[in-house]
Scaffold this motif. Sequence first.
Motif, PDB file in Angstrom:
ATOM      1  N   LEU A  11       6.931  21.011 118.754  1.00 24.25           N
ATOM      2  CA  LEU A  11       7.867  19.958 118.392  1.00 24.25           C
ATOM      3  C   LEU A  11       7.354  19.166 117.202  1.00 24.25           C
ATOM      4  N   GLU A  12       6.071  18.836 117.211  1.00 22.13           N
ATOM      5  CA  GLU A  12       5.482  18.073 116.112  1.00 22.13           C
ATOM      6  C   GLU A  12       5.540  18.858 114.801  1.00 22.13           C
ATOM      7  N   ALA A  13       5.237  20.144 114.866  1.00 19.75           N
ATOM      8  CA  ALA A  13       5.265  20.975 113.660  1.00 19.75           C
ATOM      9  C   ALA A  13       6.685  21.075 113.100  1.00 19.75           C
ATOM     10  N   SER A  14       7.672  21.180 113.989  1.00 29.73           N
ATOM     11  CA  SER A  14       9.047  21.286 113.532  1.00 29.73           C
ATOM     12  C   SER A  14       9.528  19.967 112.929  1.00 29.73           C
ATOM     13  N   ASN A  15       9.164  18.854 113.557  1.00 29.41           N
ATOM     14  CA  ASN A  15       9.503  17.551 112.983  1.00 29.41           C
ATOM     15  C   ASN A  15       8.863  17.382 111.609  1.00 29.41           C
ATOM     16  N   ARG A  16       7.629  17.815 111.477  1.00 31.46           N
ATOM     17  CA  ARG A  16       6.932  17.721 110.197  1.00 31.46           C
ATOM     18  C   ARG A  16       7.666  18.533 109.125  1.00 31.46           C
ATOM     19  N   ALA A  17       8.087  19.748 109.484  1.00 30.50           N
ATOM     20  CA  ALA A  17       8.792  20.606 108.526  1.00 30.50           C
ATOM     21  C   ALA A  17      10.113  19.973 108.105  1.00 30.50           C
ATOM     22  N   TYR A  18      10.842  19.412 109.075  1.00 31.25           N
ATOM     23  CA  TYR A  18      12.119  18.769 108.766  1.00 31.25           C
ATOM     24  C   TYR A  18      11.932  17.579 107.839  1.00 31.25           C
ATOM     25  N   ASP A  78       4.518   5.495 106.067  1.00 30.86           N
ATOM     26  CA  ASP A  78       3.441   6.464 106.179  1.00 30.86           C
ATOM     27  C   ASP A  78       3.993   7.741 106.814  1.00 30.86           C
ATOM     28  N   PHE A  79       3.869   8.851 106.100  1.00 28.74           N
ATOM     29  CA  PHE A  79       4.489  10.099 106.553  1.00 28.74           C
ATOM     30  C   PHE A  79       3.934  10.550 107.897  1.00 28.74           C
ATOM     31  N   GLU A  80       2.616  10.513 108.056  1.00 31.19           N
ATOM     32  CA  GLU A  80       2.018  10.975 109.309  1.00 31.19           C
ATOM     33  C   GLU A  80       2.434  10.090 110.479  1.00 31.19           C
ATOM     34  N   GLU A  81       2.546   8.805 110.230  1.00 30.55           N
ATOM     35  CA  GLU A  81       2.977   7.903 111.292  1.00 30.55           C
ATOM     36  C   GLU A  81       4.421   8.180 111.683  1.00 30.55           C
ATOM     37  N   LEU A  82       5.246   8.507 110.686  1.00 32.85           N
ATOM     38  CA  LEU A  82       6.643   8.837 110.961  1.00 32.85           C
ATOM     39  C   LEU A  82       6.732  10.094 111.820  1.00 32.85           C
ATOM     40  N   VAL A  83       5.996  11.133 111.452  1.00 30.48           N
ATOM     41  CA  VAL A  83       5.990  12.368 112.232  1.00 30.48           C
ATOM     42  C   VAL A  83       5.547  12.094 113.661  1.00 30.48           C
ATOM     43  N   SER A  84       4.459  11.352 113.798  1.00 31.89           N
ATOM     44  CA  SER A  84       3.921  11.050 115.123  1.00 31.89           C
ATOM     45  C   SER A  84       4.913  10.267 115.971  1.00 31.89           C
ATOM     46  N   THR A  85       5.575   9.275 115.350  1.00 29.64           N
ATOM     47  CA  THR A  85       6.493   8.412 116.099  1.00 29.64           C
ATOM     48  C   THR A  85       7.714   9.174 116.588  1.00 29.64           C
ATOM     49  N   VAL A  86       8.373   9.921 115.692  1.00 26.24           N
ATOM     50  CA  VAL A  86       9.592  10.612 116.116  1.00 26.24           C
ATOM     51  C   VAL A  86       9.269  11.701 117.133  1.00 26.24           C
ATOM     52  N   THR A  87       8.107  12.332 117.013  1.00 23.60           N
ATOM     53  CA  THR A  87       7.728  13.357 117.978  1.00 23.60           C
ATOM     54  C   THR A  87       7.495  12.741 119.354  1.00 23.60           C
ATOM     55  N   THR A  94      14.274  21.642 117.644  1.00 26.18           N
ATOM     56  CA  THR A  94      13.939  22.236 118.934  1.00 26.18           C
ATOM     57  C   THR A  94      14.416  23.649 119.159  1.00 26.18           C
ATOM     58  N   ALA A  95      15.082  24.281 118.234  1.00 19.84           N
ATOM     59  CA  ALA A  95      15.582  25.616 118.530  1.00 19.84           C
ATOM     60  C   ALA A  95      15.112  26.619 117.502  1.00 19.84           C
ATOM     61  N   PRO A  96      15.017  27.897 117.899  1.00 15.20           N
ATOM     62  CA  PRO A  96      14.628  28.920 116.942  1.00 15.20           C
ATOM     63  C   PRO A  96      15.714  29.164 115.921  1.00 15.20           C
ATOM     64  N   GLU A  97      15.339  29.876 114.857  1.00 16.80           N
ATOM     65  CA  GLU A  97      16.310  30.189 113.808  1.00 16.80           C
ATOM     66  C   GLU A  97      17.499  30.928 114.393  1.00 16.80           C
ATOM     67  N   PRO A 140      12.834  25.341 109.180  1.00 21.32           N
ATOM     68  CA  PRO A 140      12.839  26.201 110.366  1.00 21.32           C
ATOM     69  C   PRO A 140      13.126  25.424 111.632  1.00 21.32           C
ATOM     70  N   GLY A 141      13.682  26.114 112.592  1.00 25.05           N
ATOM     71  CA  GLY A 141      13.886  25.507 113.904  1.00 25.05           C
ATOM     72  C   GLY A 141      12.588  25.531 114.687  1.00 25.05           C
ATOM     73  N   MET A 142      12.676  25.195 115.935  1.00 23.24           N
ATOM     74  CA  MET A 142      11.468  25.107 116.746  1.00 23.24           C
ATOM     75  C   MET A 142      11.078  26.501 117.224  1.00 23.24           C
ATOM     76  N   GLY A 143      10.221  27.134 116.476  1.00 21.30           N
ATOM     77  CA  GLY A 143       9.726  28.449 116.858  1.00 21.30           C
ATOM     78  C   GLY A 143       8.400  28.296 117.576  1.00 21.30           C
ATOM     79  N   ARG A 144       7.433  29.078 117.204  1.00 19.49           N
ATOM     80  CA  ARG A 144       6.114  28.983 117.814  1.00 19.49           C
ATOM     81  C   ARG A 144       5.081  28.655 116.733  1.00 19.49           C
TER      82      ARG A 144
END
Length: 230
Positions: free
Chosen positions: A111-118, A208-217, A4-7, A96-100
């Motif tokens: 948030l979803e993009a940052s969770n995916r990256a993590y 399932d990776f996509e399901e994991l991303v979706s759930t935690v987000t 959730t935070a920028p670099e 990366p942190g939560m940028g744009r």
Amino acid sequence: MDTTAPEETDSETAPPVAPFSQLREPPTTQRGARTRAALVKAARKVFERDGYLDTRLTDITKEARCAAGSFYTYFSNKEEVLAAVLLEAQEDMMHPGMGRVQGTDDPYAVLEASNRAYLAAYKRNAKLMALLEQVAQVEPEFREFRRRRGDAFIRRNARGIVDLQARGVADREVDPMMASRALSGMVSVMAYNAFVLSEEQEGDVPVDFEELVSTVTRLWANALRFPGHH
């Protein structure tokens, strides 16, 4: 976890690059640099294959195809070469942190993009993350490194939550630090279970990776009461 935070670049928020500050200066010759790089690459392979306790320095030098005595030109012991392995992997592990997200300021999409990256970074480095957990149990300096690294990400996420609260996106009644500890811990444990434990236990159905991303987000957004997500 870091969603959730920028670099950040200041020493308070950026995790340490390696648990050992006394690593020797890199070699100045091309030949020395190649030998050291080969040792670090070999060490990661052997550590991940055999585990920290069962790894021998002779296994590393054999894998690197160099003389046993060459090891001590660059490293003093097993701890130092593991620190070098972590240092080399740090850039990839420092997701990366939560940028744009390009083209949108939608906080849920960010948030979803940052969770995916993590989660993608964790999956790529799952064996190394498992190794760090193992070593932290027996080596105090690595245990402190793991603690400091985790705390740095929690502080960074807490600042991200403060920003979301200021924008009217996140529940302002929630304590940012407490929320960050809870939510960051949730995602970290889920990543460990999905990418480390599932590999160690036969018969487990892969996550399932996509399901994991979706759930935690969704859980993050629901917990912070994003508009339209509670």
